[in-house]
Write a protein that holds these residues in place. Structure first.
Motif, PDB file in Angstrom:
ATOM      1  N   GLN A   1      -4.517  -5.146  -5.587  1.00 21.97           N
ATOM      2  CA  GLN A   1      -4.118  -6.382  -4.917  1.00 21.97           C
ATOM      3  C   GLN A   1      -5.111  -6.647  -3.794  1.00 21.97           C
ATOM      4  O   GLN A   1      -5.302  -5.814  -2.906  1.00 21.97           O
TER       5      GLN A   1
ATOM      6  N   ALA B   1       0.847  -1.197   0.000  1.00 23.24           N
ATOM      7  CA  ALA B   1       0.000   0.000   0.000  1.00 23.24           C
ATOM      8  C   ALA B   1       0.882   1.246   0.000  1.00 23.24           C
ATOM      9  O   ALA B   1       0.593   2.241  -0.676  1.00 23.24           O
TER      10      ALA B   1
ATOM     11  N   VAL C   1      -5.491  -3.114  -2.018  1.00 26.54           N
ATOM     12  CA  VAL C   1      -4.457  -2.107  -2.268  1.00 26.54           C
ATOM     13  C   VAL C   1      -4.568  -1.675  -3.729  1.00 26.54           C
ATOM     14  O   VAL C   1      -4.441  -2.493  -4.639  1.00 26.54           O
ATOM     15  N   VAL C   2      -4.813  -0.377  -3.915  1.00 29.30           N
ATOM     16  CA  VAL C   2      -5.078   0.157  -5.245  1.00 29.30           C
ATOM     17  C   VAL C   2      -3.818   0.806  -5.829  1.00 29.30           C
ATOM     18  O   VAL C   2      -3.081   1.503  -5.123  1.00 29.30           O
ATOM     19  N   PHE C   3      -3.605   0.557  -7.131  1.00 25.37           N
ATOM     20  CA  PHE C   3      -2.466   1.138  -7.847  1.00 25.37           C
ATOM     21  C   PHE C   3      -2.965   1.895  -9.066  1.00 25.37           C
ATOM     22  O   PHE C   3      -3.899   1.435  -9.743  1.00 25.37           O
TER      23      PHE C   3
ATOM     24  N   CYS D   1      -2.395   1.974   6.121  1.00 25.42           N
ATOM     25  CA  CYS D   1      -2.338   1.853   4.664  1.00 25.42           C
ATOM     26  C   CYS D   1      -3.328   2.734   3.911  1.00 25.42           C
ATOM     27  O   CYS D   1      -3.218   2.874   2.705  1.00 25.42           O
ATOM     28  N   ALA D   2      -4.332   3.296   4.607  1.00 28.10           N
ATOM     29  CA  ALA D   2      -5.264   4.185   3.913  1.00 28.10           C
ATOM     30  C   ALA D   2      -4.669   5.584   3.805  1.00 28.10           C
ATOM     31  O   ALA D   2      -5.213   6.433   3.093  1.00 28.10           O
TER      32      ALA D   2
ATOM     33  N   SER E   1      -1.096   6.236   3.210  1.00 26.57           N
ATOM     34  CA  SER E   1       0.290   5.892   2.885  1.00 26.57           C
ATOM     35  C   SER E   1       0.986   7.083   2.227  1.00 26.57           C
ATOM     36  O   SER E   1       0.320   7.949   1.696  1.00 26.57           O
TER      37      SER E   1
ATOM     38  N   GLY F   1      -2.199  -3.424   3.554  1.00 24.44           N
ATOM     39  CA  GLY F   1      -3.552  -3.073   3.139  1.00 24.44           C
ATOM     40  C   GLY F   1      -4.605  -3.499   4.133  1.00 24.44           C
ATOM     41  O   GLY F   1      -5.790  -3.528   3.803  1.00 24.44           O
TER      42      GLY F   1
ATOM     43  N   SER G   1       2.365   1.902  -3.398  1.00 24.20           N
ATOM     44  CA  SER G   1       1.454   2.512  -4.369  1.00 24.20           C
ATOM     45  C   SER G   1       1.420   4.029  -4.250  1.00 24.20           C
ATOM     46  O   SER G   1       0.951   4.710  -5.147  1.00 24.20           O
ATOM     47  N   MET G   2       1.934   4.542  -3.123  1.00 22.07           N
ATOM     48  CA  MET G   2       1.934   5.983  -2.904  1.00 22.07           C
ATOM     49  C   MET G   2       3.354   6.551  -2.788  1.00 22.07           C
ATOM     50  O   MET G   2       3.573   7.584  -2.160  1.00 22.07           O
TER      51      MET G   2
ATOM     52  N   LEU H   1      -9.948  -0.341   2.412  1.00 24.69           N
ATOM     53  CA  LEU H   1      -9.658   0.242   1.104  1.00 24.69           C
ATOM     54  C   LEU H   1      -8.432   1.141   1.248  1.00 24.69           C
ATOM     55  O   LEU H   1      -8.475   2.153   1.955  1.00 24.69           O
ATOM     56  N   THR H   2      -7.356   0.767   0.567  1.00 21.22           N
ATOM     57  CA  THR H   2      -6.066   1.400   0.852  1.00 21.22           C
ATOM     58  C   THR H   2      -5.229   1.649  -0.403  1.00 21.22           C
ATOM     59  O   THR H   2      -5.599   1.253  -1.491  1.00 21.22           O
ATOM     60  N   GLY H   3      -4.084   2.242  -0.172  1.00 21.87           N
ATOM     61  CA  GLY H   3      -3.130   2.483  -1.246  1.00 21.87           C
ATOM     62  C   GLY H   3      -3.451   3.778  -1.963  1.00 21.87           C
ATOM     63  O   GLY H   3      -3.775   4.789  -1.344  1.00 21.87           O
TER      64      GLY H   3
ATOM     65  N   CYS I   1       4.290  -3.021   6.742  1.00 19.94           N
ATOM     66  CA  CYS I   1       2.958  -2.550   7.097  1.00 19.94           C
ATOM     67  C   CYS I   1       2.868  -2.112   8.561  1.00 19.94           C
ATOM     68  O   CYS I   1       3.272  -2.815   9.479  1.00 19.94           O
TER      69      CYS I   1
END
Ligand SMILES: Cc1cc2nc3c(=O)[nH]c(=O)nc-3n(C[C@H](O)[C@H](O)[C@H](O)COP(=O)(O)O)c2cc1C
Ligand code: SF4
Ligand code: FES
Lengths: 153, 514
Positions: free
Chosen positions: B383, A86, B419-421, A127-128, A130, B189, A89-90, B344-346, A123
């Motif tokens: 993911q 996560a 985990v969103v990309f 993660c929300a 990041s 996540g 991704s940021m 809901l993350t990333g 982690c």
């Protein structure tokens, strides 16, 4: 043994004996030692092994299995950088590069002035928001290079 | 008499990571400066993380939300008279009417973000300990039957029916049994377990106590990851409080049952989330995965019959015992009953915790709740189910949240983490990380996992540098097959899943970098 080492050994023995009677006492004892001394010194392996009636190899095996236990003194503060997905991704990968360059150390190392140790972490449950960084026990969210500068001032 | 206004400022780790402590201090200081009476309560988080720090003011019994609030906004909030719920640029209206929250079904998270986490009175006033009260009037068989009938399946990842596990422990004769809570929550996540422990710790204590009463276990352990210092502190304090109030210890609530609870701190090994490795760790050993059989339900902690469940599984038990198995079972889809706590993350605009009945389409979560990426670019991959879960392609976004429906497309619900990309992601790099992570975290017991993961990183590096790409792609698939078939546990056995999902859905990234 010099006086400092003597004092350390006494402290370790006290911490080990305090919990020796509990079932599965080894991890709690190692945590107590690291909390008080800052790391798990070599002497602790011998003393804890004696106290719990284990072999030194067994205790050493446990200390080295777990990423969280360190066998060398750490810096004044420990900086845990999240390397997991996560945060990736940021922009965690770029933040990681920045932190290494800024502190001029790699993971598991301590800055020359002894202020910071750098550890990877997978982690922090943040993660929300990041990327995440934890300094000792304080978590920071949405950390940019600039924010890291402020945090590590 | 001057009345005092109640203002809630979350004490949750994520809220604090965005400055909630400074906001709470600023509100208290500004109230003093203005001579107005304000009581600041540190509640848990509602889980609307993109709005944190989310401040709530109680106006005529309704909680009015403002967020995200920075300490520097506090003076202007007072100027605008937010203590009466007045308009402000950060005003969000009544909290419960915020769409993101209003669309959820909060069963397990019923109190999260509403109460002061460490107030036992708050807990009881909001329905707490009703499940235990019912359980104390039932036989062990009846409690286990209720859990089984509810359809609850393990929320830690494997989705095994909780009632069947409990039944096995109930039927195993022994002088000592245990209830172990798996709070190692290592998946990237995910944070649902952390939120429960920080925001409503008594619900976990109640769930574990019901488990102990059901199967005849008198001792429980909560194994919490070291990366969660606040959850560890909150759980320890809550356990002391519950003990002092007669909810733990000898004669639970005046009954003949004894149940003691202790927090044990983990030490940063992902594999210790695997249940048998966790039990080894609790016994004071290296976290090496055990061969099965015997099952932990028969020979678990210290060789005794043991219930081992995830935080969310155990925290869902009180509502089942309170409102009944049918109530819980009536939510859901197919063989996935009840609610799932999706995290809901990333790279997501509106990240947070969404508790919702199984059966909701992934797309609805990503777009209606999440609002797309934080960067405003298209979503390229998601993911699901942690580091061992496949990367899902946009063509799969119509999949419904349901254990079997996800499995049917090669994906995993797992612990509910997403985990969103966005489209800047390099999927080959993500595949490489899956192997790297497995290599770092392998317990070392089996060769395909220990050595295979290291080889996996090397092979991906070769593909990316354009070295014999075709042959190495074949080799990578073979390596994945070997790991899947030759690993004892799901770390080595499933780490190939994200890798193969990249090979299958994002092959264009699996080649030499320009
Ligand atoms: C490598 C690995 C890591 C795991 N990590 C966790 C974890 O962090 N938390 C968890 O509850 N289950 C984890 N599990 C699943 C547990 O082995 C086990 O299925 C779970 O604790 C059972 O509880 P449940 O039935 O309530 O889900 C992991 C499994 C594997 C193979
Ligand atoms: S698959 Fe990996 S982590 Fe699992 S038992 Fe084998 S070596 Fe250990
Ligand atoms: S992945 Fe970094 S906090 Fe969870």
């Amino acid at each position: 043994m010099n006086q400092g080492e003597q004092k350390q050994a006494t402290a370790i023995r006290r911490l080990a004996e305090a919990r020796a009677g509990e079932p599965g006492a080894l991890l709690p004892i190692l945590h107590a030692i690291q909390d008080e001394i800052g790391y798990v010194p070599d002497t602790a392996v011998r003393i804890v092994a004696e106290t719990l009636n284990l072999s030194r190899a067994e205790v050493h095996g446990v200390v080295t299995f777990y990423h969280f236990f360190r066998t060398k003194p750490a810096g004044k503060q420990t900086v845990y950088l999240c390397r997991a997905e996560a945060c990736q991704s940021m922009g965690a990968r770029a933040l990681e590069d920045y932190a290494r360059r800024k502190l001029n150390i790699d993971f598991h190392e301590t800055t020359a002035d002894g202020r910071f140790s750098l550890e990877p972490v997978y982690c922090l449950g943040n993660c929300a928001c990041s990327p995440a960084v934890m300094v000792d026990e304080t978590v920071y969210g949405r950390v940019t290079a600039q924010r890291l500068d402020e945090i590590l001032k | 008499m001057a009345t005092s206004t109640t203002v809630f400022v979350p004490v949750d780790t994520t809220a604090r990571s965005l400055g909630a402590d400074a906001v709470a201090a600023a509100i208290a200081a500004e109230a003093t400066r203005r001579g107005v009476s304000v009581q600041v309560v540190r509640n848990g988080s509602r889980g609307l993380y993109w709005l944190e720090p989310l401040v709530e003011v109680v106006v005529d019994g309704t909680r009015m939300a403002y967020g995200p609030v920075a300490a520097s906004d506090v003076v202007s909030l007072f100027d605008a008279n937010f203590l009466s719920g007045a308009k402000h640029a950060l005003a969000l209206g009544p909290t419960e009417k915020i769409d993101y929250l209003a669309r959820q079904t909060r069963l397990t998270f019923a109190r999260v973000g509403i109460i002061d986490p460490l107030s036992l009175d708050d807990y009881r006033q909001h329905g707490g300990y009703r499940g235990l009260a019912n359980a104390l009037k039932m036989t062990g068989e009846q409690i286990v039957a209720a859990v089984a009938d509810s359809g609850l399946r393990g929320r830690g990842g494997a989705a095994f029916p909780t009632g069947i596990k409990w039944k096995t422990v109930l039927g195993a004769p022994a002088d000592q049994k245990y209830v172990v809570c798996n709070a190692d929550e290592g998946d990237s996540g995910t944070f649902a377990d952390r939120m429960i422990m920080e925001s409503d710790p008594f619900v976990l204590i109640e769930g574990m106590t019901i488990g102990g009463v059901a199967v005849g276990a008198t001792k429980g352990y909560v194994y919490i990851r070291a990366e969660y210092p606040q959850a560890i502190r909150t759980m320890r304090t809550a356990i002391e409080t519950a003990k002092a109030a007669g909810y733990l210890g000898a004669g639970v609530q005046g009954s003949q049952y004894t149940f003691d609870l202790e927090v044990r701190e983990a030490a940063g090994a992902y594999i210790c989330g695997e249940e048998t490795s966790l039990l080894e760790s609790l016994e004071g050993k290296r976290g090496m995965v055990r061969y099965r059989p015997p099952l932990p339900a028969i020979k678990g902690l210290f060789g005794k019959p043991t219930i081992i469940n995830n935080v969310m599984s155990l925290a869902s038990v009180p509502v089942i015992l309170d409102k009944g198995a049918d109530f819980y079972k009536n939510f859901g889809s197919g063989r996935s009953r009840g609610t799932l706590t999706i995290q809901l993350t990333g790279n997501i605009k509106q990240g947070g915790l969404i508790e919702i009945a199984f059966g909701v389409p992934l797309r609805e979560i990503l777009y209606d709740f999440g609002g797309g990426t934080a960067t405003g670019r298209p979503i390229r991959a998601v993911q699901s189910g942690g580091p061992l879960g496949a990367y899902m392609h946009p063509s799969q976004f119509d999949t419904l949240f349901d254990y079997e429906k996800f499995a049917a497309v090669g994906a995993m619900v797992g612990h509910g983490g997403l985990v969103v990309f966005d489209d800047t992601v390099d999927m080959a790099e993500q595949a490489r990380f899956a192997m790297e992570f497995c290599a770092i975290e392998s317990c070392g017991k089996c060769t395909p996992c220990r050595i295979g993961a290291v080889r996996g990183v090397e092979v991906i590096d070769r593909i990316r540098s354009g070295e014999n790409a075709t042959a190495n792609l074949v080799l990578l698939r073979e390596l994945c097959d070997t790991m899947i078939s030759g690993s004892l546990c799901a770390l080595g056995g499933m780490a190939p899943f994200p890798v193969m999902s990249v090979l299958n859905h994002f092959p264009e990234d699996m080649r030499a970098r320009a």
